[in-house]
Design an enzyme around this catalytic site. Structure first.
Site, mmCIF file in Angstrom:
data_model
loop_
_atom_site.group_PDB
_atom_site.id
_atom_site.type_symbol
_atom_site.label_atom_id
_atom_site.label_comp_id
_atom_site.label_asym_id
_atom_site.label_seq_id
_atom_site.Cartn_x
_atom_site.Cartn_y
_atom_site.Cartn_z
ATOM 1 N N GLU A 1 5.734 -3.319 0.603
ATOM 2 C CA GLU A 1 5.680 -3.082 -0.730
ATOM 3 C C GLU A 1 5.018 -1.845 -1.004
ATOM 4 O OE1 GLU A 1 6.950 -5.105 -3.226
ATOM 5 O OE2 GLU A 1 8.052 -6.327 -1.670
ATOM 6 N N CYS B 1 1.395 0.394 -8.988
ATOM 7 C CA CYS B 1 2.404 0.924 -8.174
ATOM 8 C C CYS B 1 3.869 1.267 -9.163
ATOM 9 C CB CYS B 1 2.783 0.001 -7.086
ATOM 10 S SG CYS B 1 3.292 -1.717 -7.473
ATOM 11 N N GLY C 1 0.766 -1.263 0.171
ATOM 12 C CA GLY C 1 0.019 0.039 -0.040
ATOM 13 C C GLY C 1 0.867 1.164 0.022
ATOM 14 N N VAL D 1 0.755 4.790 5.037
ATOM 15 C CA VAL D 1 0.202 3.868 5.950
ATOM 16 C C VAL D 1 1.485 2.748 6.352
ATOM 17 C CG1 VAL D 1 -1.254 1.689 6.073
ATOM 18 C CG2 VAL D 1 -1.986 3.967 5.247
HETATM 19 P P1 NAD Z 1 -3.484 2.354 1.740
HETATM 20 O O1 NAD Z 1 -2.026 2.402 2.231
HETATM 21 O O2 NAD Z 1 -4.308 3.521 1.807
HETATM 22 O O3 NAD Z 1 -4.269 1.147 2.171
HETATM 23 C C1 NAD Z 1 -4.061 -0.264 2.077
HETATM 24 C C2 NAD Z 1 -4.368 -0.785 3.366
HETATM 25 O O4 NAD Z 1 -4.020 -0.176 4.659
HETATM 26 C C3 NAD Z 1 -5.753 -0.958 3.561
HETATM 27 O O5 NAD Z 1 -5.998 -2.483 3.761
HETATM 28 C C4 NAD Z 1 -6.278 -0.362 4.783
HETATM 29 O O6 NAD Z 1 -7.121 -0.919 5.481
HETATM 30 C C5 NAD Z 1 -5.096 -0.289 5.575
HETATM 31 N N1 NAD Z 1 -5.031 1.049 6.255
HETATM 32 C C6 NAD Z 1 -5.309 2.289 5.602
HETATM 33 N N2 NAD Z 1 -5.125 3.355 6.489
HETATM 34 C C7 NAD Z 1 -4.607 2.774 7.767
HETATM 35 C C8 NAD Z 1 -4.308 3.268 9.119
HETATM 36 N N3 NAD Z 1 -4.529 4.533 9.052
HETATM 37 N N4 NAD Z 1 -3.981 2.329 10.018
HETATM 38 C C9 NAD Z 1 -3.950 0.779 9.539
HETATM 39 N N5 NAD Z 1 -4.041 0.498 8.523
HETATM 40 C C10 NAD Z 1 -4.698 1.310 7.298
HETATM 41 O O7 NAD Z 1 -3.389 2.195 0.377
HETATM 42 P P2 NAD Z 1 -3.893 2.922 -0.860
HETATM 43 O O8 NAD Z 1 -3.559 4.200 -0.940
HETATM 44 O O9 NAD Z 1 -5.338 2.351 -0.997
HETATM 45 O O10 NAD Z 1 -2.994 2.010 -2.121
HETATM 46 C C11 NAD Z 1 -2.239 2.741 -3.152
HETATM 47 C C12 NAD Z 1 -0.858 2.882 -2.729
HETATM 48 O O11 NAD Z 1 -0.295 1.312 -2.678
HETATM 49 C C13 NAD Z 1 -0.090 3.353 -3.682
HETATM 50 O O12 NAD Z 1 1.246 4.206 -3.247
HETATM 51 C C14 NAD Z 1 0.695 2.506 -4.438
HETATM 52 O O13 NAD Z 1 1.974 2.784 -4.975
HETATM 53 C C15 NAD Z 1 0.760 1.482 -3.518
HETATM 54 N N6 NAD Z 1 1.011 0.050 -4.081
HETATM 55 C C16 NAD Z 1 2.057 -0.620 -3.887
HETATM 56 C C17 NAD Z 1 2.277 -2.026 -4.613
HETATM 57 C C18 NAD Z 1 3.440 -2.645 -4.541
HETATM 58 O O14 NAD Z 1 3.754 -3.848 -4.931
HETATM 59 N N7 NAD Z 1 4.685 -1.894 -4.067
HETATM 60 C C19 NAD Z 1 1.410 -2.424 -5.075
HETATM 61 C C20 NAD Z 1 0.132 -1.953 -5.079
HETATM 62 C C21 NAD Z 1 -0.160 -0.665 -4.534
#
Ligand code: NAD
Length: 489
Positions: A210, A244, A188, A192
């Site tokens: 990741e 990503c 993500g 976070v």
């Molecule tokens: P995010 O980080 O907002 O959310 C992902 C997870 O985190 C969810 O399950 C959510 O419940 C949890 N979460 C969110 N806020 C939280 C908090 N305050 N406390 C605890 N858990 C929490 O992810 P997003 O913004 O929806 O996703 C996009 C990001 O993910 C982009 O930056 C993208 O580049 C990255 N990403 C990376 C990869 C990789 O393989 N490196 C793949 C896909 C996405």
């Protein structure tokens, strides 16, 4: 006891039965995931269409096919990977058995992302299963339909006590993070990611993060701009830019900017027709919150291509932005949407400086015919991955580690890297209760004579290696004999 606490406790209890360690059991679970993908393709695809307007073919091609490939690879290699790994010995350990034994870590928490929810949740899961762990699976709540399908289907195919699914949003994730895990695998945002690491630190739990960031794409003026732009267009607008490793922005000289715009425009038309909105291969932004976030990034930019939107359908057309200022709003954070800013630079030197002023990206793309340009970018920058003359495809190469560096993440996975990442590499040294004479060198009283012998054994062992193992054993035997006979110590 909260629901999350109960789930983790059950997973730990199941792990303690030891059944996840059997190689046959691991393989059976992996094959069951493969069966789920085959038998439930329709449910998987329907949910993906509702979540991201993704077609069934696209879901198979860019999501589940990769998972099936990884399962095949792991099943065929698991015995080899899980076996003891003999290591080089020193003269001091020549008669011992010295090896690395990969062993499961315990209970792993997997927090998945929504943009490729099957790939980004199941790939860490199959790594965790392959390495013999239990795993608590937390799909992203953002892809509402897919999360529900995962929650419903996974327990029908794999051991639901060892690998439970927890659905929920931020409060549920936070409650999970209060529990003790043996590893947390998070995919993500970097923001976070920091919260995950903070929570993990309380239990000294290791993490794989990741994450994302702005992946730059440099186009050298001396390249096949038409082909470069076709590949960039594919990389940028697949999944409406919600990848990503999407090329986040283009760096190129001002002299080729118009050509780049024209070629990207042509490729958009070739791939998604004159009206991408009606094209089944063009995706949607995941939800209204992200739609508004992406739209806000447009502020102050000049649109060269696209720009059409429909908020009610979360549609943003493939869009190119020209003459974007380095301090423009769209350059301040990862776009994660179908906007492609072009920042002009005076050449490679300035492009490298520009890249190095920002956080280390997850991927770095360079398009050129000139190997020297590739070499310079490789040597003078850092990123999770470096690709020359293509986008995204490194993700599908299981023999390459997939992961970030610095702000784009830590740890890596895919293929054997997943197995290693989610294993503990236990150092094993098995001695016999013999040859005690040789050990007297390390026992008190510590004398200069003993130091001399220690120097000989420790520092000269490299030189002796060229005689081969048999010769070394002979030498060692002679030395040991001398030691024992003459009591030199
Ligand atoms: P995010 O980080 O907002 O959310 C992902 C997870 O985190 C969810 O399950 C959510 O419940 C949890 N979460 C969110 N806020 C939280 C908090 N305050 N406390 C605890 N858990 C929490 O992810 P997003 O913004 O929806 O996703 C996009 C990001 O993910 C982009 O930056 C993208 O580049 C990255 N990403 C990376 C990869 C990789 O393989 N490196 C793949 C896909 C996405």
């Amino acid at each position: 006891m909260s629901r999350e606490q109960q789930v983790v406790a059950r997973a730990r209890k199941a792990f303690e039965t030891g059944r996840s360690k059997s190689l046959d059991y691991r393989i059976m679970q992996l094959r069951n995931i493969q069966r789920l993908i085959t038998e439930r393709q329709k449910e998987i695809s329907d949910a993906m269409r509702k979540d991201l307007n993704r077609s069934e073919v696209t879901t198979q091609m860019f999501e589940t096919l990769g998972v099936e490939h990884e399962i095949n690879l792991i099943v065929s290699k698991l015995k080899e990977w899980a076996a003891p790994r003999p290591v080089e010995k020193t003269v001091m350990t020549l008669t011992d058995t010295v090896y690395i034994q990969p062993e499961p870590l315990g209970v792993v928490l997997i927090i998945g992302a929504w943009n490729y929810p099957w790939a980004l949740t199941l790939q860490p899961l199959i790594g965790a299963i392959a390495a013999g762990n239990a795993a608590v699976i937390k799909p992203s709540e953002v892809c509402v339909h897919t999360a529900k399908v995962m929650e419903d289907l996974l327990p029908l195919y794999i051991d639901k006590e060892l690998y439970p699914v927890v659905n929920g949003g931020v409060p549920e994730t936070q409650e999970l993070l209060r529990q003790r895990f043996d590893h947390i695998f998070y995919t993500g945002s970097s923001m976070v990611g920091k919260l995950i690491m903070e929570a993990a630190a309380k239990h000294l739990t290791p993490v794989t993060l990741e994450l994302g960031g702005k992946s730059p794409c440099y186009i050298d003026k001396n390249c096949d701009i038409s082909t470069a732009c076709r590949r960039i267009t594919w990389g940028k607008y697949s999944n409406a830019g919600q990848i990503c490793i999407s090329p986040d922005y283009i760096l190129c000289e001002a002299s080729i900017q118009e050509r780049v715009i024209a070629e990207v425009k042509k490729s958009i038309k070739d791939f998604y027709t004159d009206n991408p909105k009606t094209c089944p291969d063009y995706g949607r932004i995941i939800n209204q919150r992200h739609f508004k976030r992406v739209m806000a990034l447009l502020e102050g930019s000049t649109i060269a291509v696209g720009g059409e939107t429909d908020e009610s359908a979360c549609y943003i057309a493939p869009t190119v932005l020209r003459d974007v200022k380095p301090d423009g709003k769209v350059m301040q954070e990862e776009i994660f949407g179908p906007l492609l800013p072009i920042v002009t630079v005076s050449g490679l030197d300035e492009a490298i400086k520009f890249i190095n002023k920002k956080e280390k990206p997850l991927a770095l793309y360079v398009f050129t015919h000139d190997n020297k340009v590739i070499q310079r970018v490789k040597e003078e920058t850092s990123s999770g991955a470096l690709l020359a003359n293509d986008c995204l495809v490194h993700y599908s190469v299981s023999s390459l580690p997939f992961g970030g560096v610095g702000n784009s993440g830590m740890g890596h996975y895919h293929g054997k890297f997943s197995f290693d990442q989610l294993s503990h590499m236990r150092a094993c040294l098995i001695k016999k209760l013999k040859m005690e004479g040789i050990n007297s060198m390390r026992y008190p009283p510590h004398t200069l004579k003993k130091l001399g012998w220690a120097r000989f054994f420790i520092l000269k062992s490299g030189d002796m290696g060229r005689f081969g193992r048999r010769a070394l054993i002979s030498i060692l035997a002679v030395v040991a004999a001398v030691v024992l006979q003459k009591c030199i110590f």
